[in-house]
Write a protein that holds these residues in place. Structure first.
Motif, short mmCIF file in Angstrom:
data_model
loop_
_atom_site.label_atom_id
_atom_site.label_comp_id
_atom_site.label_asym_id
_atom_site.label_seq_id
_atom_site.Cartn_x
_atom_site.Cartn_y
_atom_site.Cartn_z
N THR A 168 0.83 -1.21 0.00
CA THR A 168 0.00 0.00 0.00
C THR A 168 0.86 1.26 0.00
OG1 THR A 168 -0.16 -0.07 2.43
CG2 THR A 168 -1.94 -1.11 1.18
N THR A 169 0.22 2.36 -0.40
CA THR A 169 0.87 3.67 -0.45
C THR A 169 -0.21 4.73 -0.24
OG1 THR A 169 2.51 4.95 -1.73
CG2 THR A 169 0.63 4.08 -2.95
N ALA A 175 -0.16 4.90 -6.55
CA ALA A 175 -0.51 3.48 -6.51
C ALA A 175 -0.80 2.96 -7.92
CB ALA A 175 -1.72 3.28 -5.61
N PHE A 203 -1.70 -1.45 -4.18
CA PHE A 203 -1.28 -1.57 -5.58
C PHE A 203 -0.87 -2.99 -5.95
CE2 PHE A 203 2.57 -0.23 -3.32
CZ PHE A 203 3.55 -1.10 -3.80
#
Length: 253
Positions: free
Chosen positions: A183-184, A190, A220
């Protein structure tokens, strides 16, 4: 204990527990509360903690994304070891993607000078560092440059990735877990990362151990899409086993 060592221990405890308390820390380290407050102020100036009444919390708990320069000053020794371990995943020749990030930036610095590779990046600083290398062919993905991470995003970066196939993508992430994957904080970033994973035959995640305690807004990739996870010795052995059970090889450098 030096102040820098104490501050690193405070940061580790804050990330593990979610917050730290001034009085408790003073008792633990045998120093005054004023000393702890100075430590917390120093950590806040570094961008890794946020002061709250009576203590501090790690910035990850706020959903806050530190600037690139701030992140580059944290976990430097661990990032160097991760980057060196990642060299074993390079193809003998062919094409690779190197995602924008501070640990992937260490990989850029460590790339061997005797191997001819095509390197695709979405970071102007990484492209600049690579462009003078005679053994490399460097392509930079265009698009909007995010000021916080200096990564290119949006359609101008996405469209070329849809037409590419590379041997290995070396990825960065703000958070990683078995349940939530990689994740981001930013959905636009992403999307680029997701396209990089799709374009690669193999994916290698470069992430220090602090990344495995956090989950951010935009996912992502699932962990099953990653072939190798390279972290440092600070990664808990139980967490490493859970990650490996989900699919990827896990290396602690």
């Amino acid at each position: 204990m030096y102040a820098e060592e104490r501050q690193q221990e405070i940061l580790c405890e804050a990330r593990a527990a979610g917050r730290v308390d001034v009085v408790t820390l003073a008792e633990r380290f045998g120093v005054t509360t004023e000393t702890i407050r100075r430590d917390l102020t120093a950590l806040e100036r570094s961008g890794v903690l946020r002061r709250v009444h009576g203590g501090a919390i790690p910035v990850e708990r706020l959903g806050f994304e530190p600037a690139l320069a701030t992140r580059d000053e944290v976990m430097t020794a661990e990032k160097e070891r991760i980057a060196k371990a990642a060299l074993a995943e390079l193809p003998e020749d062919g094409a690779i993607i190197i995602d924008a990030g501070t640990t992937t930036g260490r990989l850029v610095q460590a790339l061997p000078v005797d191997r001819e590779l095509t390197v695709i990046v979405n970071s102007p600083p990484l492209a600049t560092a690579l462009a003078t290398r005679a053994n490399l062919t460097v392509f930079m993905l265009g698009g909007r440059v995010r000021g916080r991470t200096l990564a290119t995003v949006d359609d101008w970066a996405l469209r070329p990735l849809a037409e590419l196939h590379v041997d290995v993508a070396f990825m960065a992430a703000n958070g990683c877990s078995v349940a939530k994957g990689l994740t981001t904080p930013d959905p636009a970033e992403a999307a680029i990362k997701r396209a990089m994973v799709t374009a690669a035959q193999r994916c290698v995640l470069l992430a220090d151990h602090t990344k495995f305690a956090n989950t951010y807004l935009a996912r992502f990739a699932a962990l099953q899409e990653i072939d190798v996870v390279i972290s440092d010795m600070g990664l808990d052995s139980g967490v490493a086993a859970e990650l490996a059970a989900a699919g990827p090889e896990v290396i602690r450098a």
